[in-house]
Design a protein around this motif. Sequence first.
Motif: not given
Length: 258
Positions: A23-48
Motif C-alpha cells: 500500500c502507500t506503505e506496505s500492509a505488512n509493515s502497517q500491521s506489525e505495530n497496529p497500536a500505533a495507528t489504532q484509535p482507542e474507540d475502534l476495535p483492534m481487529l488483529s487481536e480478535q
Amino acid sequence: MNTKTIPLTIVTLTIALTVTSGCTESANSQSENPAATQPEDLPMLSEQLEEKAASSVTRIPEDVRQAYAQGIEKVRATGIEKSAKQVGDAAIDAQLTGWDGSTVKLSELWQEGPIVLMWYRGGWCPYCNIQLRAMQQSMDKIENSGAKLVVLTPELPEKAKETAEANDLDLVALHDKDNALARKYGLVFQLPEAIIPAYRDKLKLPEYNGNDAMELPLSATYVIDQSGKITYAFLDADYKKRAEPADVIKAVEAAAQK
C-alpha cells in the motif's frame, strides 16, 4: 443506477484465503505495530483474529491445523500476493448485484469519492465474520472520511443475506459470481489438494458458491481513489490476517485529500 440512492453501508463479493501486499506503505509493515495507528474507540481487529486462531488449538486436531498451515504456505508460494493488483494499478470496473436486487456500478461509486473494496470468503468463515463486524463498527469513520465501504463475496446472494443477518450487519452484499471480478484482480487461487475435502464436505463450499470450483479469493482490501487508482492494498495468503480498520481509515483519508 443512481448510486446516491444506494443505502450502501457495505456491499459484498468474496475471495478466499487472504493476501498481504503493498500500500502507500506496505500492509505488512502497517500491521506489525497496529497500536500505533489504532484509535482507542475502534476495535483492534488483529487481536480478535488472534484470539480466534488461538481458540482453534483446543478445537481442531493438530494434523488438521498443520494441513491448513501448509495450505497457506502453498498459496503464498504461488506468488499471488505480488501478482494481484497492487498500489498504483488501475482499479477494474464492474456492475454487480446485491441480494436485495440492487445493482451497483463500481466506477460510479468511486467517481463520487474513494471506496473501500473488500472481499470476504463466505459466511462459513469465522474470520470473515469477525472482520465484517469490525468494519461495520468503523463505518461511521469511513463514511465521515468521504468514502464508501463496498463488500464483495463469491457466496450466493441468499447466503450473503444470511451472513448479514447472522452477524447483525447493516449491509447489502454484492455477488461476485464465480469469482469473476476477483479473478480480474488476480485474487483467485485453487485450494491445495490436501484441504479440499474439508472445504467441500465439511464447510460445504459448493452449496455456498453455487458451483463445484475448489477456489477462493484472497481476503483482500483495496482503497480506490476518485481517479480509479488503487492507493492501498492489503493482500495476505494467511486467511487469519485482515486489513486493520484504522489503517484503512488512514488510507481513505489520504485518498480523499488528492
